[in-house]
Design a protein around this motif. Structure first.
Motif, PDB file in Angstrom:
ATOM      1  N   LYS A  49       0.839  -1.200   0.000  1.00 10.56           N
ATOM      2  CA  LYS A  49       0.000   0.000   0.000  1.00 10.56           C
ATOM      3  C   LYS A  49       0.877   1.254   0.000  1.00 10.56           C
ATOM      4  CE  LYS A  49      -3.895  -0.025   0.681  1.00 10.56           C
ATOM      5  NZ  LYS A  49      -4.995  -0.174  -0.239  1.00 10.56           N
ATOM      6  N   LEU A  50       1.947   1.261   0.809  1.00 12.48           N
ATOM      7  CA  LEU A  50       2.836   2.421   0.877  1.00 12.48           C
ATOM      8  C   LEU A  50       3.549   2.656  -0.456  1.00 12.48           C
ATOM      9  CD1 LEU A  50       4.435   2.071   4.431  1.00 12.48           C
ATOM     10  CD2 LEU A  50       2.493   3.492   3.722  1.00 12.48           C
ATOM     11  N   ALA A  51       3.926   1.583  -1.131  1.00  9.02           N
ATOM     12  CA  ALA A  51       4.588   1.726  -2.429  1.00  9.02           C
ATOM     13  C   ALA A  51       3.655   2.414  -3.425  1.00  9.02           C
ATOM     14  CB  ALA A  51       5.034   0.362  -2.952  1.00  9.02           C
ATOM     15  N   ALA A  52       2.402   1.997  -3.444  1.00  7.39           N
ATOM     16  CA  ALA A  52       1.428   2.614  -4.356  1.00  7.39           C
ATOM     17  C   ALA A  52       1.163   4.070  -3.963  1.00  7.39           C
ATOM     18  CB  ALA A  52       0.126   1.817  -4.356  1.00  7.39           C
ATOM     19  N   LEU A  53       1.015   4.320  -2.665  1.00 10.17           N
ATOM     20  CA  LEU A  53       0.776   5.685  -2.204  1.00 10.17           C
ATOM     21  C   LEU A  53       1.976   6.582  -2.491  1.00 10.17           C
ATOM     22  CD1 LEU A  53      -1.062   5.175   1.199  1.00 10.17           C
ATOM     23  CD2 LEU A  53      -2.004   6.041  -0.947  1.00 10.17           C
ATOM     24  N   GLY A  54       3.171   6.049  -2.316  1.00 13.19           N
ATOM     25  CA  GLY A  54       4.375   6.829  -2.585  1.00 13.19           C
ATOM     26  C   GLY A  54       4.427   7.287  -4.023  1.00 13.19           C
ATOM     27  N   GLN A  55       4.075   6.403  -4.951  1.00 10.48           N
ATOM     28  CA  GLN A  55       4.048   6.759  -6.369  1.00 10.48           C
ATOM     29  C   GLN A  55       2.984   7.828  -6.635  1.00 10.48           C
ATOM     30  OE1 GLN A  55       6.127   5.839  -8.802  1.00 10.48           O
ATOM     31  NE2 GLN A  55       7.292   4.623  -7.347  1.00 10.48           N
ATOM     32  N   SER A  56       1.808   7.646  -6.063  1.00  8.41           N
ATOM     33  CA  SER A  56       0.711   8.590  -6.255  1.00  8.41           C
ATOM     34  C   SER A  56       1.048   9.960  -5.665  1.00  8.41           C
ATOM     35  CB  SER A  56      -0.563   8.033  -5.617  1.00  8.41           C
ATOM     36  OG  SER A  56      -1.602   8.971  -5.684  1.00  8.41           O
ATOM     37  N   GLU A  57       1.604   9.969  -4.460  1.00  6.71           N
ATOM     38  CA  GLU A  57       1.965  11.227  -3.811  1.00  6.71           C
ATOM     39  C   GLU A  57       3.078  11.943  -4.567  1.00  6.71           C
ATOM     40  OE1 GLU A  57       2.707  10.486   0.344  1.00  6.71           O
ATOM     41  OE2 GLU A  57       0.676   9.744   0.661  1.00  6.71           O
ATOM     42  N   ALA A  58       4.037  11.200  -5.103  1.00  5.23           N
ATOM     43  CA  ALA A  58       5.120  11.808  -5.887  1.00  5.23           C
ATOM     44  C   ALA A  58       4.552  12.462  -7.142  1.00  5.23           C
ATOM     45  CB  ALA A  58       6.172  10.763  -6.247  1.00  5.23           C
ATOM     46  N   GLU A  59       3.590  11.807  -7.793  1.00  8.10           N
ATOM     47  CA  GLU A  59       2.967  12.368  -8.990  1.00  8.10           C
ATOM     48  C   GLU A  59       2.221  13.657  -8.649  1.00  8.10           C
ATOM     49  OE1 GLU A  59       1.878  13.197 -12.729  1.00  8.10           O
ATOM     50  OE2 GLU A  59       3.299  11.646 -12.148  1.00  8.10           O
ATOM     51  N   THR A  60       1.449  13.643  -7.579  1.00  6.89           N
ATOM     52  CA  THR A  60       0.719  14.846  -7.179  1.00  6.89           C
ATOM     53  C   THR A  60       1.689  15.958  -6.800  1.00  6.89           C
ATOM     54  OG1 THR A  60      -1.166  13.548  -6.413  1.00  6.89           O
ATOM     55  CG2 THR A  60      -0.979  15.796  -5.562  1.00  6.89           C
ATOM     56  N   PHE A  61       2.757  15.612  -6.117  1.00  2.90           N
ATOM     57  CA  PHE A  61       3.767  16.606  -5.733  1.00  2.90           C
ATOM     58  C   PHE A  61       4.348  17.267  -6.980  1.00  2.90           C
ATOM     59  CE2 PHE A  61       8.189  17.582  -4.225  1.00  2.90           C
ATOM     60  CZ  PHE A  61       7.839  18.635  -3.397  1.00  2.90           C
ATOM     61  N   ALA A  91      10.508  -2.622   7.383  1.00  9.13           N
ATOM     62  CA  ALA A  91      10.609  -1.551   8.381  1.00  9.13           C
ATOM     63  C   ALA A  91      11.421  -0.390   7.834  1.00  9.13           C
ATOM     64  CB  ALA A  91      11.228  -2.079   9.672  1.00  9.13           C
ATOM     65  N   ASP A  92      12.490  -0.678   7.091  1.00  4.64           N
ATOM     66  CA  ASP A  92      13.283   0.380   6.469  1.00  4.64           C
ATOM     67  C   ASP A  92      12.435   1.144   5.448  1.00  4.64           C
ATOM     68  OD1 ASP A  92      15.468  -0.462   7.942  1.00  4.64           O
ATOM     69  OD2 ASP A  92      16.352  -1.603   6.285  1.00  4.64           O
ATOM     70  N   TYR A  93      11.582   0.424   4.737  1.00  2.00           N
ATOM     71  CA  TYR A  93      10.734   1.063   3.748  1.00  2.00           C
ATOM     72  C   TYR A  93       9.723   1.985   4.423  1.00  2.00           C
ATOM     73  CZ  TYR A  93       8.005   1.988  -0.347  1.00  2.00           C
ATOM     74  OH  TYR A  93       7.371   2.637  -1.368  1.00  2.00           O
ATOM     75  N   HIS A  94       9.164   1.574   5.545  1.00  2.00           N
ATOM     76  CA  HIS A  94       8.219   2.417   6.283  1.00  2.00           C
ATOM     77  C   HIS A  94       8.905   3.726   6.668  1.00  2.00           C
ATOM     78  CE1 HIS A  94       5.241  -0.930   7.673  1.00  2.00           C
ATOM     79  NE2 HIS A  94       5.649  -1.125   6.430  1.00  2.00           N
ATOM     80  N   ALA A  95      10.137   3.641   7.153  1.00  2.00           N
ATOM     81  CA  ALA A  95      10.886   4.837   7.536  1.00  2.00           C
ATOM     82  C   ALA A  95      11.164   5.717   6.316  1.00  2.00           C
ATOM     83  CB  ALA A  95      12.182   4.451   8.229  1.00  2.00           C
ATOM     84  N   ALA A  96      11.515   5.107   5.191  1.00  2.00           N
ATOM     85  CA  ALA A  96      11.792   5.866   3.973  1.00  2.00           C
ATOM     86  C   ALA A  96      10.519   6.560   3.473  1.00  2.00           C
ATOM     87  CB  ALA A  96      12.353   4.947   2.890  1.00  2.00           C
ATOM     88  N   PHE A  97       9.381   5.879   3.554  1.00  3.23           N
ATOM     89  CA  PHE A  97       8.109   6.476   3.147  1.00  3.23           C
ATOM     90  C   PHE A  97       7.800   7.686   4.029  1.00  3.23           C
ATOM     91  CE2 PHE A  97       3.521   6.983   3.435  1.00  3.23           C
ATOM     92  CZ  PHE A  97       3.134   7.001   2.108  1.00  3.23           C
ATOM     93  N   ALA A  98       7.976   7.543   5.335  1.00  3.88           N
ATOM     94  CA  ALA A  98       7.730   8.653   6.258  1.00  3.88           C
ATOM     95  C   ALA A  98       8.668   9.823   5.964  1.00  3.88           C
ATOM     96  CB  ALA A  98       7.888   8.178   7.701  1.00  3.88           C
ATOM     97  N   GLU A  99       9.917   9.536   5.690  1.00  4.46           N
ATOM     98  CA  GLU A  99      10.887  10.587   5.365  1.00  4.46           C
ATOM     99  C   GLU A  99      10.506  11.277   4.059  1.00  4.46           C
ATOM    100  OE1 GLU A  99      13.738  13.188   6.086  1.00  4.46           O
ATOM    101  OE2 GLU A  99      13.142  11.587   7.455  1.00  4.46           O
ATOM    102  N   HIS A 100      10.021  10.525   3.110  1.00  4.80           N
ATOM    103  CA  HIS A 100       9.561  11.081   1.830  1.00  4.80           C
ATOM    104  C   HIS A 100       8.429  12.079   2.086  1.00  4.80           C
ATOM    105  CE1 HIS A 100       7.522  10.784  -2.181  1.00  4.80           C
ATOM    106  NE2 HIS A 100       8.777  10.869  -2.572  1.00  4.80           N
ATOM    107  N   ARG A 101       7.491  11.703   2.945  1.00  3.11           N
ATOM    108  CA  ARG A 101       6.397  12.600   3.288  1.00  3.11           C
ATOM    109  C   ARG A 101       6.900  13.862   3.983  1.00  3.11           C
ATOM    110  NH1 ARG A 101       0.717  10.370   5.324  1.00  3.11           N
ATOM    111  NH2 ARG A 101      -0.050   9.717   3.294  1.00  3.11           N
ATOM    112  N   HIS A 102       7.843  13.716   4.887  1.00  2.00           N
ATOM    113  CA  HIS A 102       8.396  14.892   5.577  1.00  2.00           C
ATOM    114  C   HIS A 102       9.025  15.854   4.570  1.00  2.00           C
ATOM    115  CE1 HIS A 102       7.894  14.303   9.905  1.00  2.00           C
ATOM    116  NE2 HIS A 102       7.899  13.008   9.623  1.00  2.00           N
ATOM    117  N   HIS A 103       9.740  15.313   3.622  1.00  2.31           N
ATOM    118  CA  HIS A 103      10.382  16.152   2.615  1.00  2.31           C
ATOM    119  C   HIS A 103       9.338  16.897   1.771  1.00  2.31           C
ATOM    120  CE1 HIS A 103      13.723  17.486   0.158  1.00  2.31           C
ATOM    121  NE2 HIS A 103      13.020  17.174  -0.908  1.00  2.31           N
ATOM    122  N   ILE A 104       8.289  16.217   1.351  1.00  4.67           N
ATOM    123  CA  ILE A 104       7.228  16.853   0.573  1.00  4.67           C
ATOM    124  C   ILE A 104       6.574  17.964   1.384  1.00  4.67           C
ATOM    125  CG2 ILE A 104       4.897  16.502  -0.380  1.00  4.67           C
ATOM    126  CD1 ILE A 104       5.877  13.760  -1.398  1.00  4.67           C
TER     127      ILE A 104
END
Length: 161
Positions: A49-61, A91-104
Motif C-alpha cells: 500500500k505504501l509503495a502505491a501511495l508513494g508513487q501517487s503522492e510523488a505524482e501529485t507533488f 521496516a526500512d521502507y516504512h521509515a523511507a516512506f515517512a521521510e519522503h512525506r516529511h520532505h514533501i
C-alpha cells in the motif's frame, strides 16, 4: 464557554492564519500519519500500500510544483520514491516512506509565502495547489485507514474482573 475561549484565543493571536487557510493543517495531518507509519506493524500488505501511495503522492507533488511554477524544487528524493523493498526490509521502507512525506511537506511549507497557502503562486486561472494537496492527503488517508496504519493504536480498557 467554548465561544468565549475561542474569542479570547483569537484576540491574543498576534498573527492569525488568513481566513480559509488549511494547507498548514492538512500537512500537519500528513506528517502525523507519517509518524504513525514509522511505528506501524510491518506487513506485506502495508508495504505494498505504501509503495502505491508513494508513487501517487510523488505524482501529485510534481503536479503541485508545476502548478506553482516551482519545478526547480523537485529533486531525486521526491521525484521517485523508493521502490518496494526486498523481503525482510519492510521496516526500512516504512521509515523511507515517512521521510519522503516529511520532505514533501517541508518543501510545500517552505514555498508558502505566508506559511499558510501556496495558491498565491498559481496562475490566476490555474488549479488550486492547496486543493491539490488536500485531495492528495485525503486520498492517502483513506487508503491508509483501510490498512489501519494511520489510525492511532487503541488501548484496551482495564479488566474489572
Amino acid at each position: 464557554m467554548v465561544d468565549w475561549l475561542n474569542a479570547i484565543l483569537d484576540a491574543m493571536d498576534q498573527a492569525p492564519p488568513p481566513a480559509g487557510s488549511f494547507l498548514h493543517l492538512i500537512l500537519d495531518r500528513y506528517l502525523k500519519e507519517a509518524r504513525r507509519i514509522r511505528k506501524a506493524p510491518v506487513s506485506d500488505d502495508l508495504t505494498t500500500k505504501l509503495a502505491a501511495l508513494g508513487q501517487s503522492e510523488a505524482e501529485t507533488f510534481r503536479e503541485v510544483l508545476s502548478a506553482v511554477g516551482a519545478k526547480d524544487h523537485l529533486d531525486a528524493f521526491t521525484a521517485e520514491p523508493a521502490s518496494q523493498p526486498a523481503q525482510g526490509h519492510h521496516a526500512d521502507y516504512h521509515a523511507a516512506f515517512a521521510e519522503h512525506r516529511h520532505h514533501i511537506a517541508n518543501t510545500l511549507l517552505q514555498l508558502a509565502p505566508n506559511g499558510y497557502s501556496i495558491d498565491s503562486l498559481c496562475e490566476p486561472l490555474g488549479p488550486s495547489a492547496d486543493e491539490m494537496v488536500r485531495a492528495m492527503v485525503e486520498a492517502s488517508s483513506r487508503e491508509l485507514a483501510r490498512t489501519s496504519a494511520a489510525t492511532p493504536p487503541t488501548v484496551a480498557a482495564p479488566s474489572t474482573s
